[in-house]
Design an enzyme around this catalytic site. Structure first.
Site, mmCIF file in Angstrom:
data_model
loop_
_atom_site.group_PDB
_atom_site.id
_atom_site.type_symbol
_atom_site.label_atom_id
_atom_site.label_comp_id
_atom_site.label_asym_id
_atom_site.label_seq_id
_atom_site.Cartn_x
_atom_site.Cartn_y
_atom_site.Cartn_z
ATOM 1 N N ARG A 58 0.805 -1.223 0.000
ATOM 2 C CA ARG A 58 0.000 0.000 0.000
ATOM 3 C C ARG A 58 0.839 1.274 0.000
ATOM 4 O O ARG A 58 0.423 2.300 -0.510
ATOM 5 C CB ARG A 58 -0.913 -0.008 1.217
ATOM 6 C CG ARG A 58 -2.288 -0.514 0.848
ATOM 7 C CD ARG A 58 -3.284 -0.005 1.789
ATOM 8 N NE ARG A 58 -2.876 -0.417 3.137
ATOM 9 C CZ ARG A 58 -3.718 -0.871 4.054
ATOM 10 N NH1 ARG A 58 -4.993 -0.951 3.788
ATOM 11 N NH2 ARG A 58 -3.311 -1.220 5.243
ATOM 12 N N LYS A 165 2.492 -18.442 6.588
ATOM 13 C CA LYS A 165 1.694 -18.796 7.757
ATOM 14 C C LYS A 165 1.249 -17.525 8.480
ATOM 15 O O LYS A 165 1.864 -16.494 8.249
ATOM 16 C CB LYS A 165 2.472 -19.727 8.690
ATOM 17 C CG LYS A 165 3.634 -19.046 9.419
ATOM 18 C CD LYS A 165 4.204 -19.944 10.456
ATOM 19 C CE LYS A 165 3.580 -19.739 11.811
ATOM 20 N NZ LYS A 165 4.257 -18.702 12.621
ATOM 21 N N LYS A 199 14.763 -25.742 6.103
ATOM 22 C CA LYS A 199 16.020 -25.943 6.832
ATOM 23 C C LYS A 199 16.655 -27.266 6.403
ATOM 24 O O LYS A 199 15.998 -28.301 6.385
ATOM 25 C CB LYS A 199 15.755 -25.954 8.345
ATOM 26 C CG LYS A 199 15.230 -24.616 8.880
ATOM 27 C CD LYS A 199 15.001 -24.691 10.386
ATOM 28 C CE LYS A 199 14.179 -23.509 10.894
ATOM 29 N NZ LYS A 199 14.856 -22.235 10.942
ATOM 30 N N GLU A 233 13.623 -20.285 21.939
ATOM 31 C CA GLU A 233 14.161 -19.028 21.405
ATOM 32 C C GLU A 233 14.566 -18.131 22.559
ATOM 33 O O GLU A 233 13.927 -18.161 23.613
ATOM 34 C CB GLU A 233 13.081 -18.308 20.603
ATOM 35 C CG GLU A 233 12.558 -19.103 19.436
ATOM 36 C CD GLU A 233 11.548 -18.289 18.648
ATOM 37 O OE1 GLU A 233 11.971 -17.586 17.728
ATOM 38 O OE2 GLU A 233 10.358 -18.346 18.987
ATOM 39 N N HIS A 257 5.328 -25.619 12.578
ATOM 40 C CA HIS A 257 6.739 -26.001 12.662
ATOM 41 C C HIS A 257 6.976 -27.298 13.448
ATOM 42 O O HIS A 257 7.649 -28.207 12.980
ATOM 43 C CB HIS A 257 7.551 -24.885 13.313
ATOM 44 C CG HIS A 257 7.381 -23.552 12.654
ATOM 45 N ND1 HIS A 257 7.151 -23.420 11.305
ATOM 46 C CD2 HIS A 257 7.415 -22.289 13.141
ATOM 47 C CE1 HIS A 257 7.046 -22.132 11.010
ATOM 48 N NE2 HIS A 257 7.200 -21.425 12.099
ATOM 49 N N LYS A 357 9.460 -18.607 24.107
ATOM 50 C CA LYS A 357 10.276 -17.408 23.898
ATOM 51 C C LYS A 357 10.985 -17.094 25.209
ATOM 52 O O LYS A 357 10.525 -17.472 26.283
ATOM 53 C CB LYS A 357 9.392 -16.238 23.495
ATOM 54 C CG LYS A 357 8.594 -16.541 22.226
ATOM 55 C CD LYS A 357 8.746 -15.436 21.211
ATOM 56 C CE LYS A 357 7.972 -15.716 19.949
ATOM 57 N NZ LYS A 357 8.822 -15.972 18.788
#
Ligand code: BG6
Length: 513
Positions: A58, A165, A199, A233, A257, A357
């Site tokens: 946009r 996704k 991967k 992570e 995943h 996380k």
């Protein structure tokens, strides 16, 4: 077009002429992954000389301004040295057009531009559309592509659509989206991306299992005690609080995943590498995962949210104080699950999954824990307990495979130590600069959907998640945040395994511990 020919390390054949159209092109994905990946493909001689890219978003911006910005971004995000000639070749065939994708006008403009690009670059009317927009626009874009005639090629021209996704946010929405896009596209035109399949080490699971004769005979409930899959992570939600609040760790990581890792680890051997042969087996195993009964959800599905804490020696804020996150948010940033696959190979072998996380390390691994050997032989020795054999597939950041086994510790007394046999990708094959998207983009250009999710796989994944989503929604968590940043999640995640007499493999653990 010498720039492309001068590059030498191509392992495959260049894809045919085509145009990549990116919707949502000013987002992070384009600069962080897509352009660096396309550049690496060009460097490896895997792009056609008759290739072009059309970017749509946009934001009002000229072609020139877009190209300048891309060149700057490549300084930060390229994974290999940017050679000016090759990059110049790229820019010449990159077009930007500002448009609102919900507007019919956008598609009229796009058609005209594509006709012009075909003439200039000999791209032959073959297009693939990459939907990197907000997911609520997927259906609309596909409908408009259909209505404008862009979804059907003529005289052998092909048209394909890649969906980023998340594909749906629960079973019902995924089914509805599948039904909606199938009104315009055949399943063979649909490429639902899951970047985990890009991967190398994930792709290697199939080769490791089925390209070697020694593992398959023991890859079952007779020899395997359980399997642990971890995707941890260190980062928090970064700038994605808005999205994450609507998703949470379960939706964000598990049906996509983590289930890719489950299906590749657990599937039966396919009869060929043909896209449907591989995906049939993946789908079968996903269908064999028993959904957790609602009454067991709270004990078999653990959720967590990070409070403030220390990660990599730095103090980091709690999830609730991140941008675009509600101060009393009940969104989970950690999930641990115990799943069972109800088939002949895996009955009674738990698959423990965890992802979160703000964990202490960034690490994705699959640990296959074998059953313990009988101790009888050692009964008159100082050995009190034999360690189990464990095979670990290291997906990231280290890529490789390690096997733990027991060995006699030298000396007159019988003692057994755990030793580790390691294969490291880099040591054997060197490192190849990659974003993880190269193979997936290339496969879409050559029409190979093996590494993309089929509709039934996506739906099978949501089917397993659905009861958890329902129970969690009905019973909000009481004690969030329940783990400090920089730890391995709430204590309930440990209890999940302790109840079964097991424990999470300590990722930091040294081989001889
Ligand atoms: C994305 C998720 O799909 O995968 C992110 O939306 C997550 O939240 C990321 O950080 C993890 O990918 P990788 O390749 O870093 O393991």
């Amino acid at each position: 077009m010498n720039e492309l020919n001068d590059q030498t390390h191509s392992a495959g054949k260049a894809a045919g002429p085509c145009v990549m159209v990116i919707f949502g092109a000013t987002g992070d994905l384009t600069k962080r992954k897509l352009f660096p990946a396309l550049y690496n493909l060009a460097k490896g001689n895997l792009l056609s000389r008759n290739f072009a890219i059309v970017c749509i978003s946009r934001t009002e911006m000229s072609n020139e301004a877009f190209r300048d910005q891309l060149s700057k971004d490549m300084e930060t995000f390229a994974t290999s040295t940017v050679e000016q000639n090759l990059w110049g070749w790229f820019l010449e065939r990159t077009y930007y057009t500002p448009a609102n994708v919900t507007n019919t006008d956008c598609y009229r403009k796009l058609r005209d531009l594509l006709t012009q690009v075909d003439q200039t670059h000999g791209t032959g009317g073959n297009y693939f559309f990459y939907l990197a927009t907000a997911p609520n626009l997927f259906g609309e874009i596909v409908r408009q592509l259909g209505a404008s005639g862009l979804a059907r090629g003529e005289n052998g021209q092909w048209r394909r659509v890649i969906f980023e996704k998340p594909f749906g946010h629960d079973l019902e929405s995924a089914r509805a989206l599948n039904a909606e896009i199938r009104q315009v596209l055949n399943e063979t035109q649909i490429y639902r991306i899951d970047h985990y399949l890009g991967k190398e080490t994930v792709q290697n699971i199939l080769v490791f299992r089925f390209g070697n004769a020694i593992f398959e005979p023991i890859w079952n409930r007779r020899y395997i005690d359980h399997i642990q899959i971890t995707a941890a992570e260190t980062v928090g939600v970064e700038k994605r609080g808005g999205y994450y609040e609507t998703s949470g760790a379960l939706r964000d990581m598990v049906p996509n995943h983590l289930f890719q890792l489950v299906s590749l680890t657990a599937m039966e051997p396919p009869i060929s590498f043909d896209a449907n042969a591989v995906r049939d087996e993946q789908a079968k195993v996903l269908h064999a995962i028993s959904p957790i009964p609602p009454e067991d959800v709270l004990s078999r599905a653990v959720r967590g949210q990070y409070g403030e804490g220390i990660v990599n020696d730095e103090r980091v804020p709690s999830y609730r104080s991140e941008g675009q996150v509600a101060p009393n948010s009940t969104t989970e940033t950690f999930v641990a699950l115990k799943l069972m696959i109800d088939n002949w190979r895996w009955a009674d072998v738990p698959f423990y999954l965890r992802t979160g996380k703000r964990m202490p390390n960034r690490v994705t691994e699959i640990a296959i824990q074998f059953k313990r050997a009988p101790l009888l032989l050692f009964r008159d020795t100082p050995v009190e307990r034999l360690r189990t054999n464990r095979l670990v597939i290291h997906i990231q950041p280290d890529e490789g495979i390690s096997l733990r086994f027991g060995a006699k510790i030298p000396g007159p007394i019988m003692r057994v130590g755990a030793v580790e046999m390691d294969f490291n990708y880099v040591d054997y094959f060197g490192s190849t600069p990659s974003t993880g998207y190269e193979r997936l983009l290339y496969d879409c250009m050559i029409g190979d959907a093996t590494l993309f999710q089929r509709a039934d796989m996506v739906e099978a994944g949501w089917r397993v998640i659905e009861p958890i989503l329902d129970v969690w929604q009905a019973l909000p968590p009481r004690a969030f945040p329940n783990y400090p940043a920089g730890t391995w999640g709430p204590k309930e995640a440990d209890e999940l395994l302790e109840r079964d007499g097991r424990e999470w493999w300590k990722i930091e653990e040294q081989p001889n511990d």
